[in-house]
Design a protein around this motif. Sequence first.
Motif, PDB file in Angstrom:
ATOM      1  N   PHE A  27      25.652 -16.542  27.480  1.00  0.00           N
ATOM      2  CA  PHE A  27      24.136 -15.703  27.528  1.00  0.00           C
ATOM      3  C   PHE A  27      23.442 -15.709  26.411  1.00  0.00           C
ATOM      4  CE2 PHE A  27      21.594 -11.984  27.693  1.00  0.00           C
ATOM      5  CZ  PHE A  27      21.200 -12.027  29.018  1.00  0.00           C
ATOM      6  N   SER A  28      23.993 -15.404  25.283  1.00  0.00           N
ATOM      7  CA  SER A  28      23.425 -15.257  23.860  1.00  0.00           C
ATOM      8  C   SER A  28      22.804 -16.367  23.632  1.00  0.00           C
ATOM      9  CB  SER A  28      24.274 -14.810  23.021  1.00  0.00           C
ATOM     10  OG  SER A  28      24.693 -13.322  23.220  1.00  0.00           O
ATOM     11  N   ALA A  29      23.624 -17.696  23.678  1.00  0.00           N
ATOM     12  CA  ALA A  29      23.122 -19.001  23.434  1.00  0.00           C
ATOM     13  C   ALA A  29      21.919 -19.147  23.990  1.00  0.00           C
ATOM     14  CB  ALA A  29      24.271 -19.883  23.751  1.00  0.00           C
ATOM     15  N   GLY A  30      21.807 -18.921  25.290  1.00  0.00           N
ATOM     16  CA  GLY A  30      20.553 -19.018  26.172  1.00  0.00           C
ATOM     17  C   GLY A  30      19.379 -18.535  25.542  1.00  0.00           C
ATOM     18  N   GLY A  31      19.669 -17.264  25.284  1.00  0.00           N
ATOM     19  CA  GLY A  31      18.646 -16.442  24.520  1.00  0.00           C
ATOM     20  C   GLY A  31      17.960 -16.949  23.201  1.00  0.00           C
ATOM     21  N   SER A  32      18.673 -17.541  22.670  1.00  0.00           N
ATOM     22  CA  SER A  32      18.515 -18.269  21.393  1.00  0.00           C
ATOM     23  C   SER A  32      17.916 -19.774  21.351  1.00  0.00           C
ATOM     24  CB  SER A  32      19.679 -18.210  20.381  1.00  0.00           C
ATOM     25  OG  SER A  32      19.462 -18.834  18.972  1.00  0.00           O
ATOM     26  N   GLN A  33      18.908 -20.330  21.913  1.00  0.00           N
ATOM     27  CA  GLN A  33      18.477 -21.823  21.806  1.00  0.00           C
ATOM     28  C   GLN A  33      17.395 -22.367  22.721  1.00  0.00           C
ATOM     29  OE1 GLN A  33      21.142 -24.069  19.848  1.00  0.00           O
ATOM     30  NE2 GLN A  33      20.711 -22.030  19.304  1.00  0.00           N
ATOM     31  N   VAL A  34      16.983 -21.437  23.888  1.00  0.00           N
ATOM     32  CA  VAL A  34      15.763 -22.090  24.455  1.00  0.00           C
ATOM     33  C   VAL A  34      14.620 -22.083  23.814  1.00  0.00           C
ATOM     34  CG1 VAL A  34      15.239 -19.639  25.321  1.00  0.00           C
ATOM     35  CG2 VAL A  34      14.510 -21.718  26.637  1.00  0.00           C
ATOM     36  N   GLY A  35      14.563 -21.299  22.684  1.00  0.00           N
ATOM     37  CA  GLY A  35      13.316 -21.469  21.639  1.00  0.00           C
ATOM     38  C   GLY A  35      13.186 -22.459  20.876  1.00  0.00           C
ATOM     39  N   LEU A  36      14.434 -23.181  20.929  1.00  0.00           N
ATOM     40  CA  LEU A  36      14.369 -24.484  19.873  1.00  0.00           C
ATOM     41  C   LEU A  36      13.703 -25.322  20.733  1.00  0.00           C
ATOM     42  CD1 LEU A  36      18.099 -24.363  18.422  1.00  0.00           C
ATOM     43  CD2 LEU A  36      15.872 -23.612  17.387  1.00  0.00           C
ATOM     44  N   ALA A  37      13.917 -25.453  22.086  1.00  0.00           N
ATOM     45  CA  ALA A  37      13.215 -26.180  23.025  1.00  0.00           C
ATOM     46  C   ALA A  37      11.791 -26.062  23.291  1.00  0.00           C
ATOM     47  CB  ALA A  37      13.973 -26.414  24.430  1.00  0.00           C
ATOM     48  N   ILE A  38      11.448 -24.862  23.564  1.00  0.00           N
ATOM     49  CA  ILE A  38       9.868 -24.599  23.914  1.00  0.00           C
ATOM     50  C   ILE A  38       9.064 -23.898  22.647  1.00  0.00           C
ATOM     51  CG2 ILE A  38      10.721 -24.137  26.396  1.00  0.00           C
ATOM     52  CD1 ILE A  38      10.090 -21.152  25.930  1.00  0.00           C
ATOM     53  N   ILE A  70      26.943 -12.229  15.718  1.00  0.00           N
ATOM     54  CA  ILE A  70      25.949 -13.204  15.181  1.00  0.00           C
ATOM     55  C   ILE A  70      24.721 -13.748  15.987  1.00  0.00           C
ATOM     56  CG2 ILE A  70      25.707 -15.263  13.780  1.00  0.00           C
ATOM     57  CD1 ILE A  70      28.322 -14.709  12.725  1.00  0.00           C
ATOM     58  N   ALA A  71      25.132 -13.959  17.247  1.00  0.00           N
ATOM     59  CA  ALA A  71      24.213 -14.489  18.037  1.00  0.00           C
ATOM     60  C   ALA A  71      23.145 -13.297  18.636  1.00  0.00           C
ATOM     61  CB  ALA A  71      24.787 -15.090  19.519  1.00  0.00           C
ATOM     62  N   GLN A  72      23.576 -12.396  18.759  1.00  0.00           N
ATOM     63  CA  GLN A  72      22.558 -11.145  19.286  1.00  0.00           C
ATOM     64  C   GLN A  72      21.757 -10.867  18.049  1.00  0.00           C
ATOM     65  OE1 GLN A  72      21.684  -9.768  21.976  1.00  0.00           O
ATOM     66  NE2 GLN A  72      22.826 -11.423  23.224  1.00  0.00           N
ATOM     67  N   THR A  73      22.322 -10.801  16.660  1.00  0.00           N
ATOM     68  CA  THR A  73      21.676 -10.687  15.625  1.00  0.00           C
ATOM     69  C   THR A  73      20.636 -11.616  15.547  1.00  0.00           C
ATOM     70  OG1 THR A  73      23.444  -9.589  14.362  1.00  0.00           O
ATOM     71  CG2 THR A  73      21.928 -10.116  12.981  1.00  0.00           C
ATOM     72  N   ALA A  74      20.811 -12.679  15.622  1.00  0.00           N
ATOM     73  CA  ALA A  74      19.815 -13.777  15.504  1.00  0.00           C
ATOM     74  C   ALA A  74      18.564 -13.778  16.545  1.00  0.00           C
ATOM     75  CB  ALA A  74      20.455 -15.267  15.620  1.00  0.00           C
ATOM     76  N   VAL A  75      19.006 -13.223  17.816  1.00  0.00           N
ATOM     77  CA  VAL A  75      18.252 -13.059  18.940  1.00  0.00           C
ATOM     78  C   VAL A  75      17.258 -11.813  18.611  1.00  0.00           C
ATOM     79  CG1 VAL A  75      17.716 -12.406  21.195  1.00  0.00           C
ATOM     80  CG2 VAL A  75      19.377 -14.129  20.835  1.00  0.00           C
ATOM     81  N   ALA A 125      18.171 -17.259  28.421  1.00  0.00           N
ATOM     82  CA  ALA A 125      16.830 -17.917  28.116  1.00  0.00           C
ATOM     83  C   ALA A 125      15.777 -17.149  28.978  1.00  0.00           C
ATOM     84  CB  ALA A 125      16.953 -19.382  28.733  1.00  0.00           C
ATOM     85  N   VAL A 126      15.994 -16.827  30.047  1.00  0.00           N
ATOM     86  CA  VAL A 126      14.713 -16.032  30.815  1.00  0.00           C
ATOM     87  C   VAL A 126      14.420 -14.638  30.338  1.00  0.00           C
ATOM     88  CG1 VAL A 126      13.936 -15.100  32.823  1.00  0.00           C
ATOM     89  CG2 VAL A 126      14.966 -17.471  32.848  1.00  0.00           C
ATOM     90  N   LEU A 127      15.721 -13.814  30.089  1.00  0.00           N
ATOM     91  CA  LEU A 127      15.917 -12.533  29.544  1.00  0.00           C
ATOM     92  C   LEU A 127      15.695 -12.370  28.177  1.00  0.00           C
ATOM     93  CD1 LEU A 127      18.739 -11.368  32.107  1.00  0.00           C
ATOM     94  CD2 LEU A 127      16.201 -10.908  32.473  1.00  0.00           C
ATOM     95  N   GLN A 128      16.016 -13.019  27.081  1.00  0.00           N
ATOM     96  CA  GLN A 128      16.250 -12.845  25.914  1.00  0.00           C
ATOM     97  C   GLN A 128      15.348 -13.907  25.049  1.00  0.00           C
ATOM     98  OE1 GLN A 128      20.186 -11.780  24.660  1.00  0.00           O
ATOM     99  NE2 GLN A 128      19.361  -9.900  24.168  1.00  0.00           N
ATOM    100  N   GLY A 129      14.914 -14.867  25.646  1.00  0.00           N
ATOM    101  CA  GLY A 129      14.357 -16.127  24.752  1.00  0.00           C
ATOM    102  C   GLY A 129      12.768 -15.780  24.100  1.00  0.00           C
ATOM    103  N   ALA A 130      12.210 -14.764  24.390  1.00  0.00           N
ATOM    104  CA  ALA A 130      11.130 -14.657  23.741  1.00  0.00           C
ATOM    105  C   ALA A 130      10.883 -14.682  22.430  1.00  0.00           C
ATOM    106  CB  ALA A 130      10.405 -13.548  24.511  1.00  0.00           C
ATOM    107  N   ASN A 131      11.788 -13.936  21.668  1.00  0.00           N
ATOM    108  CA  ASN A 131      11.835 -13.789  19.967  1.00  0.00           C
ATOM    109  C   ASN A 131      11.988 -14.971  19.436  1.00  0.00           C
ATOM    110  OD1 ASN A 131      11.371 -11.006  20.448  1.00  0.00           O
ATOM    111  ND2 ASN A 131      13.238 -10.386  19.788  1.00  0.00           N
ATOM    112  N   VAL A 132      12.881 -15.739  19.575  1.00  0.00           N
ATOM    113  CA  VAL A 132      13.131 -16.979  18.744  1.00  0.00           C
ATOM    114  C   VAL A 132      11.986 -17.856  19.279  1.00  0.00           C
ATOM    115  CG1 VAL A 132      14.848 -18.939  18.616  1.00  0.00           C
ATOM    116  CG2 VAL A 132      15.624 -16.582  18.656  1.00  0.00           C
ATOM    117  N   SER A 133      11.566 -18.106  20.592  1.00  0.00           N
ATOM    118  CA  SER A 133      10.649 -19.184  21.002  1.00  0.00           C
ATOM    119  C   SER A 133       9.275 -18.769  20.219  1.00  0.00           C
ATOM    120  CB  SER A 133      10.402 -19.019  22.452  1.00  0.00           C
ATOM    121  OG  SER A 133      11.436 -19.383  23.111  1.00  0.00           O
ATOM    122  N   GLU A 134       8.819 -17.633  19.975  1.00  0.00           N
ATOM    123  CA  GLU A 134       7.738 -17.448  19.169  1.00  0.00           C
ATOM    124  C   GLU A 134       7.878 -17.411  17.870  1.00  0.00           C
ATOM    125  OE1 GLU A 134       6.888 -13.248  20.492  1.00  0.00           O
ATOM    126  OE2 GLU A 134       6.127 -13.831  22.275  1.00  0.00           O
TER     127      GLU A 134
END
Length: 397
Positions: free
Chosen positions: A254-265, A327-332, A60-69
Amino acid sequence: MVDIATLGTFGVAAIASLFMAWAIGAGSSGSTPFAPAVGANAISVMRAGFLVGLLGFSGAVLQGANVSEAVGTELIGGVTLSSLAATLALLIAAALVAIGIFTGYPIATAFTVTGAVIGVGLAMGGDPAWAKYSEIATLWVLTPFVGGSIAYAVARALRAEVVPEEYLIVVLAAVVGAIVANIEFAILGPADAGGQSIAQASSVSLPGPAIAGTALATAVIAVLWAVAIGLDLRNGTERGERHFLLVLGGLVAFSAGGSQVGLAIGPLIPLSGELDLPLLAMLVGGGFGLLLGSWTGAPRMIKAISQDYSSLGPRRSIAALIPSFIIAQTAVFYGIPVSFNEIIVSAIIGSGYAAAGAGGGVSARKMGVTVLAWIGSLAGAITVSFVGYTAVAAVLL
């Protein structure tokens, strides 16, 4: 100076965001990454929940920016989500996900959050973002076919006797290592560049063109991964497979955190500008919510996915996690919200068909109910959010 009303409404939205993060951590991001490993008896349910929380927080901290925005600013056009809209979207989406957690069926978090944000955005008078919807729909539609096909092919190859199983595992490890080498991390690159991959950062000290240096660094890292797994396999094939399976589970978590945190914030992104709140602080808060959800609520869903859908062995589990990671990293990378329930379940079905023929040991009824839950969560979230915001706005605004 920020007025009290703005602080109050943002505070309510932040609480809703934290609850959403908890629900995601207890559901999709917390339950799916290690479910195949648990099904293969490579790790216990409780230990899986503990590790996935830590790894999800890191992602979430290292890869979460893209999906969050993307969730916060690209799902609707013409308007900016208000505090009321963000709060309602998060509460409605979190409630739907929580229903899935407590009933034992994996509601697609990405479907509910995306639908909720679109619903309140349209109710505010916003315009549909058709270009972004096309990207999202393409990934969602292709995920079952691509993930299932790759899982099927890998599982079939591991079961074949033409090439020794150990050689195939080494090749797969090299492929995974090459992908890891090219994952972008925010801390590796300049702040204005959006991050760099390990291969890109390593190529700076190498002579010649940057592309050549990146390719060389990727090859070196891939070889190191292959050698490490190969040495482990020499101590026992099954032992090496289980270790590789745990590594894959960690990468998916790790990939899940990078993608899914964007759904929360993500819905809070437009509001954070009013308070000058940095994105990193929001990612840390969202990651903390994921961690709490994984530690307190994920074990139930881990058990449901790993045991209810099929009984997995190490080879089928490896086959399921490799496409899940890709697939997860592609989405991130592209900033597209994606459902980890959809990814993992599709991969499990694909590997299941390779192991047991038609059906693959997977409950057709369970799959049917799950698919209906995915479709219903998107349509329901859009409808409920649109009606909910319209009703509440008529009273309060």
